[in-house]
Design an enzyme around this catalytic site. Structure first.
Site: not given
Length: 176
Positions: A121, A125, A149, A156
């Site tokens: 967060g 990432g 997943d 993404y």
């Protein structure tokens, strides 16, 4: 497809050779606020990963354990390895990891993207995926895929990935 234009059109995506730099010079995020302190987050392209730290990182996000020997083989045979860490009393603390395999010409697949839950967060990432894509584009790889997943597909998508962009359905073979 706007997010991808940066990776395909910009001359700024050319990588710098980092091998001559001290790891402490590779600041990825300066002064990241974490638990009432500011940390500098560094990155590395080295395949020299502490497998036990990587296992702890994967445990932290709840991944199923894999044999360390196979993890080492996967890392050794990967086209690209990226890791994120900070220093705690001069000891590296692994907080992020990603790897990619490739045919070294056209295609690459991103695997094992993980950020420690305490650091999620905070944009790490996204930054890790963007750096992975930047590095792959440096080698003129134009088709970049990944497996996600269901709970991270939205993440993404925000980075420009699409689910089955041409209606192509992946197929898998697993031993019975």
């Amino acid at each position: 497809m706007t997010p991808w234009k940066f990776f395909f059109n910009s001359q700024e995506t050319k990588s710098i050779s980092y091998s001559h730099l001290n790891p402490k010079q590779l600041i990825f995020v300066k002064n990241l606020k974490q638990s009432n302190r500011n940390l500098d987050v560094y990155f590395s392209l080295s395949k020299d990963i502490n497998l036990y730290e990587l296992e702890k990182l994967c445990d932290a996000v709840g991944w199923v354990r894999r044999p360390l020997k196979k993890v080492k083989t996967a890392i050794d045979n990967s086209f690209l390895i990226l890791s994120l860490f900070y220093y705690n009393e001069n000891k590296k603390q692994l907080i992020g990891f990603a790897r990619a395999t490739s045919d070294n010409a056209f295609n690459a697949t991103i695997w094992d993207v993980v950020i420690h839950p305490e650091f999620q967060g905070k944009g790490l990432g996204k930054a890790l995926i963007n750096e992975t894509i930047k590095q792959l584009r440096y080698y003129d790889i134009s088709t970049i895929t990944l497996f996600a997943d269901p709970e991270v597909i939205k993440f993404y998508r925000h980075l420009g990935f699409m689910v089955d962009p041409d209606g192509v359905k992946g197929m898998f073979w697993y031993p019975v």
